[in-house]
Design a protein around this motif. Structure first.
Motif, PDB file in Angstrom:
ATOM      1  N   ALA A 213       0.830  -1.210   0.000  1.00 17.92           N
ATOM      2  CA  ALA A 213       0.000   0.000   0.000  1.00 17.92           C
ATOM      3  C   ALA A 213       0.862   1.256   0.000  1.00 17.92           C
ATOM      4  N   LEU A 214       1.994   1.203  -0.700  1.00 21.87           N
ATOM      5  CA  LEU A 214       2.884   2.362  -0.801  1.00 21.87           C
ATOM      6  C   LEU A 214       2.275   3.359  -1.773  1.00 21.87           C
ATOM      7  N   GLN A 215       1.908   4.530  -1.258  1.00 18.33           N
ATOM      8  CA  GLN A 215       1.251   5.535  -2.085  1.00 18.33           C
ATOM      9  C   GLN A 215       1.732   6.934  -1.727  1.00 18.33           C
ATOM     10  N   VAL A 216       1.672   7.795  -2.710  1.00 18.16           N
ATOM     11  CA  VAL A 216       1.913   9.227  -2.515  1.00 18.16           C
ATOM     12  C   VAL A 216       0.708   9.957  -3.066  1.00 18.16           C
ATOM     13  N   LYS A 217       0.219  10.953  -2.327  1.00 17.96           N
ATOM     14  CA  LYS A 217      -0.899  11.740  -2.814  1.00 17.96           C
ATOM     15  C   LYS A 217      -0.564  12.346  -4.168  1.00 17.96           C
ATOM     16  N   GLU A 218      -1.549  12.347  -5.061  1.00 17.39           N
ATOM     17  CA  GLU A 218      -1.339  12.826  -6.421  1.00 17.39           C
ATOM     18  C   GLU A 218      -0.716  14.222  -6.438  1.00 17.39           C
ATOM     19  N   SER A 219      -1.127  15.075  -5.505  1.00 14.92           N
ATOM     20  CA  SER A 219      -0.641  16.463  -5.464  1.00 14.92           C
ATOM     21  C   SER A 219       0.823  16.584  -5.060  1.00 14.92           C
ATOM     22  N   HIS A 220       1.417  15.479  -4.546  1.00 17.58           N
ATOM     23  CA  HIS A 220       2.791  15.553  -4.058  1.00 17.58           C
ATOM     24  C   HIS A 220       3.700  14.496  -4.692  1.00 17.58           C
ATOM     25  N   LYS A 221       3.298  13.987  -5.845  1.00 18.66           N
ATOM     26  CA  LYS A 221       4.141  13.005  -6.524  1.00 18.66           C
ATOM     27  C   LYS A 221       5.351  13.680  -7.169  1.00 18.66           C
ATOM     28  N   ARG A 222       6.338  12.827  -7.514  1.00 17.78           N
ATOM     29  CA  ARG A 222       7.584  13.259  -8.166  1.00 17.78           C
ATOM     30  C   ARG A 222       8.415  14.186  -7.282  1.00 17.78           C
ATOM     31  N   ARG A 223       8.312  13.962  -5.962  1.00 18.09           N
ATOM     32  CA  ARG A 223       9.139  14.717  -5.021  1.00 18.09           C
ATOM     33  C   ARG A 223       9.986  13.780  -4.166  1.00 18.09           C
ATOM     34  N   GLY A 224       9.990  12.494  -4.515  1.00 18.17           N
ATOM     35  CA  GLY A 224      10.802  11.526  -3.772  1.00 18.17           C
ATOM     36  C   GLY A 224      10.171  11.048  -2.470  1.00 18.17           C
ATOM     37  N   PHE A 225       8.879  11.355  -2.271  1.00 18.08           N
ATOM     38  CA  PHE A 225       8.242  10.989  -1.009  1.00 18.08           C
ATOM     39  C   PHE A 225       8.048   9.476  -0.874  1.00 18.08           C
ATOM     40  N   GLY A 226       7.846   8.779  -2.003  1.00 19.68           N
ATOM     41  CA  GLY A 226       7.713   7.326  -1.950  1.00 19.68           C
ATOM     42  C   GLY A 226       8.968   6.674  -1.420  1.00 19.68           C
ATOM     43  N   SER A 227      10.104   7.154  -1.878  1.00 21.74           N
ATOM     44  CA  SER A 227      11.388   6.637  -1.393  1.00 21.74           C
ATOM     45  C   SER A 227      11.576   6.965   0.077  1.00 21.74           C
ATOM     46  N   LEU A 228      11.154   8.156   0.498  1.00 24.99           N
ATOM     47  CA  LEU A 228      11.301   8.572   1.900  1.00 24.99           C
ATOM     48  C   LEU A 228      10.541   7.639   2.844  1.00 24.99           C
ATOM     49  N   VAL A 229       9.276   7.355   2.541  1.00 25.83           N
ATOM     50  CA  VAL A 229       8.508   6.504   3.447  1.00 25.83           C
ATOM     51  C   VAL A 229       8.991   5.056   3.377  1.00 25.83           C
ATOM     52  N   THR A 230       9.500   4.638   2.225  1.00 30.21           N
ATOM     53  CA  THR A 230      10.075   3.290   2.118  1.00 30.21           C
ATOM     54  C   THR A 230      11.307   3.177   3.005  1.00 30.21           C
ATOM     55  N   ARG A 231      12.145   4.184   2.988  1.00 28.86           N
ATOM     56  CA  ARG A 231      13.333   4.186   3.851  1.00 28.86           C
ATOM     57  C   ARG A 231      12.931   4.158   5.324  1.00 28.86           C
TER      58      ARG A 231
END
Length: 288
Positions: A213-231
């Motif tokens: 369930a790894l997701q980033v809100k559409e309004s904040h994609k392409r800012r590396g947030f997916g990698s941040l929460v994965t880390r």
């Protein structure tokens, strides 16, 4: 000799888990799957619509053959790759009438699963192989990272489940309950805005022990947030002394690239497969 399934509980699951420590990390899927369900049952002994089984055959117990049916999801484990037929036999005597989502099935059990589906003439809704990405705990501990200015990490709250479920591509009738339960019982993390407390990205450890369930809100994609929460979630799991797993469709090149970059290695494959109900449509209602 007639063989049937028998229900097993927390003591048996704990005993079986020890089987899967050998040849590490060969059986890490089964080990962490059992680990999660063991912790669920310790926290909530009478958890709804969760059953674990093995075969009456003594050999099945010594090889740790288990089936876990969690609502509509099926998890399968065993040391053997089915050359002795135990996994297939267990699947043959299982009730498939409501349809099952066969989740994160180790690929060495895939042939047994497919044999049973063919024998029973079950209709398949989808069938997807996924790569098993794996990272040792000591390496995952190095992934700790501070969030950028203006944001903070925090464990998800059950009230976040509605947003998580609505953004989840795999949502379905009954999935809100599933997300709520995973937030209550499993490791998870969210990235929030400091000023508004808005939840912007998140990741939850699913029942099989892998990240999901790894997701980033559409309004904040392409800012590396997916990698941040994965880390962050990887570091949280490693802090418990556990290795980290993720399952990624090989066609999802963006996610594959992210896990490669973080140091994860592909060590196996797992199969996802869902069958149609055999006695008419059946869906799990919310709250069950």
């Amino acid at each position: 000799m007639s063989v049937s399934l028998i229900e097993i509980g927390l003591p048996e699951l704990q005993e079986y888990q020890r089987h899967f420590t050998k040849d590490w990390p060969k059986y890490c899927q089964e080990y962490y799957c059992l680990d999660n369900f063991i912790n669920f049952l310790k926290s909530q002994p009478n958890i709804q619509n969760l059953k674990a089984y093995t075969l009456t055959q003594e050999k099945a117990k010594t090889e740790g053959v288990f089936l876990i049916v969690d609502r509509y999801q099926l998890f399968v484990g065993g040391l053997n790759n089915n050359t002795n037929g135990l996994v297939q036999r267990a699947l043959e005597v299982l009730d498939w009438s409501k349809g099952l989502k066969c989740s994160s099935i180790p690929m060495r059990h895939a042939q047994a699963l497919e044999n049973v589906i063919k024998e029973k003439d079950l209709k398949i809704i989808f069938k997807d192989p996924t790569n098993l990405y794996y990272l040792k705990a000591e390496e995952a501990l190095k992934l700790k990272v501070e969030p950028p200015r203006g944001f903070h990490f925090k464990t998800l709250d059950v009230k976040d489940a509605q947003l998580v479920n609505e953004a989840w591509p795999n949502r379905h009738l009954g999935s809100l309950y599933f997300i709520q339960r995973q937030i209550r019982l499993s490791v998870n993390v969210g990235l929030y805005a400091d000023d508004t407390e808005e939840l912007l990205a998140w990741c939850i450890r699913l029942q099989g022990g892998y990240l999901g369930a790894l997701q980033v809100k559409e309004s904040h994609k392409r800012r590396g947030f997916g990698s941040l929460v994965t880390r962050e979630i990887s570091h949280r799991i490693a802090s418990l002394g556990q290795d980290v797993m993720a399952l990624v469709n090989p066609l999802n090149t963006a996610s594959c690239g992210m896990f490669d970059k973080l140091g994860f290695k592909v060590i196996d494959q797992c199969l996802w497969l869902r069958t149609e109900p055999t006695n008419g449509e059946f869906t799990w209602p919310e709250g069950e």
